[in-house]
Design a protein around this motif. Sequence first.
Motif, PDB file in Angstrom:
ATOM      1  N   ASN A 140       0.839  -1.198   0.000  1.00 45.83           N
ATOM      2  CA  ASN A 140       0.000   0.000   0.000  1.00 45.83           C
ATOM      3  C   ASN A 140       0.872   1.246   0.000  1.00 45.83           C
ATOM      4  OD1 ASN A 140      -2.527  -1.353   0.100  1.00 45.83           O
ATOM      5  ND2 ASN A 140      -2.215  -1.766   2.265  1.00 45.83           N
ATOM      6  N   VAL A 141       0.588   2.151  -0.919  1.00 40.06           N
ATOM      7  CA  VAL A 141       1.332   3.402  -1.053  1.00 40.06           C
ATOM      8  C   VAL A 141       0.340   4.553  -0.991  1.00 40.06           C
ATOM      9  CG1 VAL A 141       2.879   4.757  -2.515  1.00 40.06           C
ATOM     10  CG2 VAL A 141       3.042   2.252  -2.501  1.00 40.06           C
ATOM     11  N   HIS A 142       0.686   5.584  -0.228  1.00 41.90           N
ATOM     12  CA  HIS A 142      -0.202   6.741  -0.137  1.00 41.90           C
ATOM     13  C   HIS A 142      -0.435   7.356  -1.509  1.00 41.90           C
ATOM     14  CE1 HIS A 142      -0.951   7.081   4.091  1.00 41.90           C
ATOM     15  NE2 HIS A 142       0.321   7.053   4.389  1.00 41.90           N
ATOM     16  N   LYS A 143      -1.651   7.785  -1.746  1.00 37.82           N
ATOM     17  CA  LYS A 143      -1.996   8.458  -2.991  1.00 37.82           C
ATOM     18  C   LYS A 143      -1.863   9.963  -2.868  1.00 37.82           C
ATOM     19  CE  LYS A 143      -5.202   4.853  -4.551  1.00 37.82           C
ATOM     20  NZ  LYS A 143      -4.820   3.900  -3.491  1.00 37.82           N
ATOM     21  N   GLU A 144      -1.569  10.452  -1.654  1.00 37.45           N
ATOM     22  CA  GLU A 144      -1.356  11.875  -1.412  1.00 37.45           C
ATOM     23  C   GLU A 144       0.002  12.062  -0.746  1.00 37.45           C
ATOM     24  OE1 GLU A 144      -5.716  13.660  -0.365  1.00 37.45           O
ATOM     25  OE2 GLU A 144      -4.776  12.414   1.157  1.00 37.45           O
ATOM     26  N   ASP A 145       0.539  13.257  -0.856  1.00 42.32           N
ATOM     27  CA  ASP A 145       1.777  13.612  -0.181  1.00 42.32           C
ATOM     28  C   ASP A 145       1.468  13.893   1.278  1.00 42.32           C
ATOM     29  OD1 ASP A 145       4.142  14.590   0.745  1.00 42.32           O
ATOM     30  OD2 ASP A 145       4.312  16.228  -0.707  1.00 42.32           O
ATOM     31  N   GLY A 146       2.028  13.076   2.165  1.00 48.52           N
ATOM     32  CA  GLY A 146       1.735  13.232   3.588  1.00 48.52           C
ATOM     33  C   GLY A 146       2.177  14.558   4.158  1.00 48.52           C
ATOM     34  N   GLU A 147       3.160  15.216   3.533  1.00 51.28           N
ATOM     35  CA  GLU A 147       3.684  16.478   4.052  1.00 51.28           C
ATOM     36  C   GLU A 147       2.972  17.686   3.472  1.00 51.28           C
ATOM     37  OE1 GLU A 147       5.761  16.369   6.494  1.00 51.28           O
ATOM     38  OE2 GLU A 147       5.890  14.194   6.337  1.00 51.28           O
ATOM     39  N   GLN A 148       1.933  17.460   2.673  1.00 50.55           N
ATOM     40  CA  GLN A 148       1.201  18.571   2.061  1.00 50.55           C
ATOM     41  C   GLN A 148       0.063  19.021   2.958  1.00 50.55           C
ATOM     42  OE1 GLN A 148      -0.672  17.654  -1.675  1.00 50.55           O
ATOM     43  NE2 GLN A 148      -0.871  19.797  -2.274  1.00 50.55           N
ATOM     44  N   PHE A 149      -0.063  20.335   3.131  1.00 50.12           N
ATOM     45  CA  PHE A 149      -1.157  20.905   3.917  1.00 50.12           C
ATOM     46  C   PHE A 149      -2.235  21.391   2.961  1.00 50.12           C
ATOM     47  CE2 PHE A 149      -3.625  23.508   6.663  1.00 50.12           C
ATOM     48  CZ  PHE A 149      -3.426  23.015   7.938  1.00 50.12           C
ATOM     49  N   ILE A 150      -3.474  20.983   3.222  1.00 46.95           N
ATOM     50  CA  ILE A 150      -4.603  21.286   2.334  1.00 46.95           C
ATOM     51  C   ILE A 150      -5.594  22.202   3.051  1.00 46.95           C
ATOM     52  CG2 ILE A 150      -6.479  20.335   0.955  1.00 46.95           C
ATOM     53  CD1 ILE A 150      -3.760  19.510  -0.042  1.00 46.95           C
ATOM     54  N   TRP A 151      -5.939  23.313   2.428  1.00 48.28           N
ATOM     55  CA  TRP A 151      -6.973  24.206   2.943  1.00 48.28           C
ATOM     56  C   TRP A 151      -8.250  24.073   2.120  1.00 48.28           C
ATOM     57  CZ3 TRP A 151      -6.763  26.291   7.513  1.00 48.28           C
ATOM     58  CH2 TRP A 151      -5.541  26.680   8.078  1.00 48.28           C
ATOM     59  N   LYS A 152      -9.365  24.149   2.799  1.00 51.27           N
ATOM     60  CA  LYS A 152     -10.682  24.122   2.154  1.00 51.27           C
ATOM     61  C   LYS A 152     -11.489  25.296   2.698  1.00 51.27           C
ATOM     62  CE  LYS A 152     -15.030  21.517   2.467  1.00 51.27           C
ATOM     63  NZ  LYS A 152     -15.678  20.308   3.035  1.00 51.27           N
ATOM     64  N   ILE A 153     -12.105  26.057   1.803  1.00 53.10           N
ATOM     65  CA  ILE A 153     -12.922  27.186   2.246  1.00 53.10           C
ATOM     66  C   ILE A 153     -14.387  26.773   2.276  1.00 53.10           C
ATOM     67  CG2 ILE A 153     -13.205  28.155  -0.082  1.00 53.10           C
ATOM     68  CD1 ILE A 153     -13.044  30.952   1.293  1.00 53.10           C
ATOM     69  N   HIS A 154     -15.060  27.177   3.347  1.00 52.69           N
ATOM     70  CA  HIS A 154     -16.499  26.939   3.471  1.00 52.69           C
ATOM     71  C   HIS A 154     -17.252  28.194   3.027  1.00 52.69           C
ATOM     72  CE1 HIS A 154     -16.395  23.076   5.722  1.00 52.69           C
ATOM     73  NE2 HIS A 154     -15.201  23.516   6.062  1.00 52.69           N
ATOM     74  N   GLN A 155     -18.547  28.067   2.954  1.00 45.24           N
ATOM     75  CA  GLN A 155     -19.335  29.238   2.563  1.00 45.24           C
ATOM     76  C   GLN A 155     -19.202  30.324   3.617  1.00 45.24           C
ATOM     77  OE1 GLN A 155     -23.254  27.391   2.260  1.00 45.24           O
ATOM     78  NE2 GLN A 155     -23.903  28.421   4.126  1.00 45.24           N
ATOM     79  N   GLU A 156     -19.170  31.536   3.170  1.00 42.51           N
ATOM     80  CA  GLU A 156     -18.956  32.670   4.061  1.00 42.51           C
ATOM     81  C   GLU A 156     -20.102  32.794   5.054  1.00 42.51           C
ATOM     82  OE1 GLU A 156     -18.703  37.340   3.179  1.00 42.51           O
ATOM     83  OE2 GLU A 156     -17.084  36.151   2.274  1.00 42.51           O
ATOM     84  N   SER A 157     -19.770  33.113   6.305  1.00 42.52           N
ATOM     85  CA  SER A 157     -20.775  33.232   7.360  1.00 42.52           C
ATOM     86  C   SER A 157     -21.155  34.695   7.560  1.00 42.52           C
ATOM     87  CB  SER A 157     -20.231  32.649   8.673  1.00 42.52           C
ATOM     88  OG  SER A 157     -21.084  32.971   9.751  1.00 42.52           O
ATOM     89  N   THR A 158     -22.388  35.032   7.237  1.00 38.18           N
ATOM     90  CA  THR A 158     -22.851  36.402   7.445  1.00 38.18           C
ATOM     91  C   THR A 158     -22.981  36.716   8.929  1.00 38.18           C
ATOM     92  OG1 THR A 158     -25.147  35.629   7.242  1.00 38.18           O
ATOM     93  CG2 THR A 158     -24.073  36.451   5.251  1.00 38.18           C
ATOM     94  N   GLU A 159     -23.245  35.679   9.748  1.00 36.11           N
ATOM     95  CA  GLU A 159     -23.358  35.897  11.186  1.00 36.11           C
ATOM     96  C   GLU A 159     -22.022  36.326  11.790  1.00 36.11           C
ATOM     97  OE1 GLU A 159     -26.000  32.244  10.209  1.00 36.11           O
ATOM     98  OE2 GLU A 159     -24.020  33.024   9.655  1.00 36.11           O
ATOM     99  N   ILE A 160     -20.973  35.605  11.421  1.00 34.67           N
ATOM    100  CA  ILE A 160     -19.653  35.916  11.980  1.00 34.67           C
ATOM    101  C   ILE A 160     -19.138  37.242  11.436  1.00 34.67           C
ATOM    102  CG2 ILE A 160     -17.251  35.144  12.035  1.00 34.67           C
ATOM    103  CD1 ILE A 160     -18.313  32.280  12.143  1.00 34.67           C
ATOM    104  N   ALA A 161     -19.496  37.576  10.213  1.00 34.58           N
ATOM    105  CA  ALA A 161     -19.056  38.837   9.626  1.00 34.58           C
ATOM    106  C   ALA A 161     -19.577  40.041  10.404  1.00 34.58           C
ATOM    107  CB  ALA A 161     -19.503  38.912   8.168  1.00 34.58           C
ATOM    108  N   GLU A 162     -20.622  39.860  11.183  1.00 41.28           N
ATOM    109  CA  GLU A 162     -21.176  40.957  11.971  1.00 41.28           C
ATOM    110  C   GLU A 162     -20.461  41.133  13.317  1.00 41.28           C
ATOM    111  OE1 GLU A 162     -25.279  40.050  12.367  1.00 41.28           O
ATOM    112  OE2 GLU A 162     -25.791  40.602  10.298  1.00 41.28           O
ATOM    113  N   LEU A 163     -19.561  40.208  13.669  1.00 44.56           N
ATOM    114  CA  LEU A 163     -18.853  40.293  14.951  1.00 44.56           C
ATOM    115  C   LEU A 163     -17.627  41.185  14.815  1.00 44.56           C
ATOM    116  CD1 LEU A 163     -19.028  36.548  16.070  1.00 44.56           C
ATOM    117  CD2 LEU A 163     -20.607  38.413  16.612  1.00 44.56           C
ATOM    118  N   ASP A 164     -17.339  41.944  15.884  1.00 40.88           N
ATOM    119  CA  ASP A 164     -16.201  42.865  15.844  1.00 40.88           C
ATOM    120  C   ASP A 164     -14.892  42.166  16.195  1.00 40.88           C
ATOM    121  OD1 ASP A 164     -17.812  45.019  15.148  1.00 40.88           O
ATOM    122  OD2 ASP A 164     -18.313  45.427  17.241  1.00 40.88           O
ATOM    123  N   ARG A 165     -14.868  41.334  17.195  1.00 41.57           N
ATOM    124  CA  ARG A 165     -13.669  40.606  17.595  1.00 41.57           C
ATOM    125  C   ARG A 165     -14.047  39.141  17.773  1.00 41.57           C
ATOM    126  NH1 ARG A 165     -13.229  45.524  20.276  1.00 41.57           N
ATOM    127  NH2 ARG A 165     -14.312  44.736  22.122  1.00 41.57           N
TER     128      ARG A 165
END
Length: 450
Positions: free
Chosen positions: A150-175
């Motif tokens: 068995n050999v990995h199909k992905e590079d184990g040392e790679q960092f992957i980011w995924k963006i979710h849909q923007e939150s209008t609720e959180i956008a209203e918070l100041d800090r």
Amino acid sequence: MKTICGLFTAMLLLTSCMKSDNTTSTLYTDTAITSFSLGTLNGYLHTTSSTGADSIYKVSITGSDYKFSVDHANHRIFNTDSLPLYTDVKAVVCYVNTLNNGSVFIEDTEDSDILYFYSSSDSIDFSTPRKFEVYSSDGSTHEDYTVQLNVHKEDGEQFIWKIHQESTEIAELDRIKAVTMNGDLYVFGTKEGKTIGYTTTNGDEWKPVTEIDDEQAYRNMLVYENGLYTIANGKLQQSNDGTTWTVVNDAPDVIKLVAANYAELYGLTSDGTLMKSEDRGVTWIEDLLDTDKSWLPTEDVAYVCYPANMTYYADYMLMAGFSNGVDKISSVWRKIVEYDLQGDEKWVYMDRTDGNNFALPQLENLVMLNYDDGILAFGIKNDDYSPIYQSRDNGIVWKENSRYQLPVHFKNSAVDSFGAATDGEEIWIIGGNGQVWQGHLNKVAWDKSE
């Protein structure tokens, strides 16, 4: 009928030797492969220079580090910990042990009627599963095993980011401040003089959980004993779900919560004294320090708590932030908590010398995360998002690690308050503009999925 290259020759030689020296040997009718292991393998890594030139270089992989399971019921042999993505499996040396000195043969990849005698000095192509046949010492029976590398199909040392849909609720918070509890992500911030909280299980759908009439309550949010704790309107409060709050102490000795471990809460008094509570915040006592309390962090304080390797029942704690007694760098403190000992553990200031170039910089909105057997720290410096710093020696040396980079779209957006948290596998970054990012290092995610 299968053509077995070398089998009968070996049998004749064995029989001849047995007759020539008048010795008696026992031949067995049963056999099996009892163990399987790999020798040193080659790996080929691709790299790009600063000028953009591509190159490939060879590395050695210790095959014995990858253990193989022998499934006799299903006649399978396989490695549960996959080999790195870049492993060359077309020329592999392997070692096979058998029951009762059985003879091992390998089936040809193109013609299953042809078997080749196995030798530990020969390299074998494992780019596809290979069938091994082991024959009993008397040649009367055999067992088949399919060997798969068995050999990995992905590079184990790679960092992957995924963006979710923007939150209008959180956008209203100041800090913003983020924590994880019982597998859920909680985000708290300020709005119109109040602390507002939301929670999510998937990063896309947010549910309101709290509204506290104290805009400073978000700063004090931390998780302790699978519950949320904060100080609001001068009262220490606790919640199991972020919605219903119970007053633990209506006049605590601390004004700011800064850390927690398995058994203790930590907070600062109005004069900067570090206190701890061993009864969920009901009573407080002054904690021990190895130097003057003026060096303690009091603003933009972040902490992590994680298991100490030296003993089973102990944790490391790191706490860092701005301090009036420390200039230009973050004030970093460490404590080792041994829960099975009633000792007098002290918080130790991680002092710096003039020759140490790897201190953690002073960062606004500092967050620290225990991740990938190390500590990650980042924040805001000079009105820009800082790089991600990593410490692998419990807070002494902090270096930028090219493996960890903030999402490009997040980093290029207008600088705003943000929160970050991790469950040990996934890292979450929540921006004040409503951006929600989820990321992981491939090999860390593999630990739970395989």
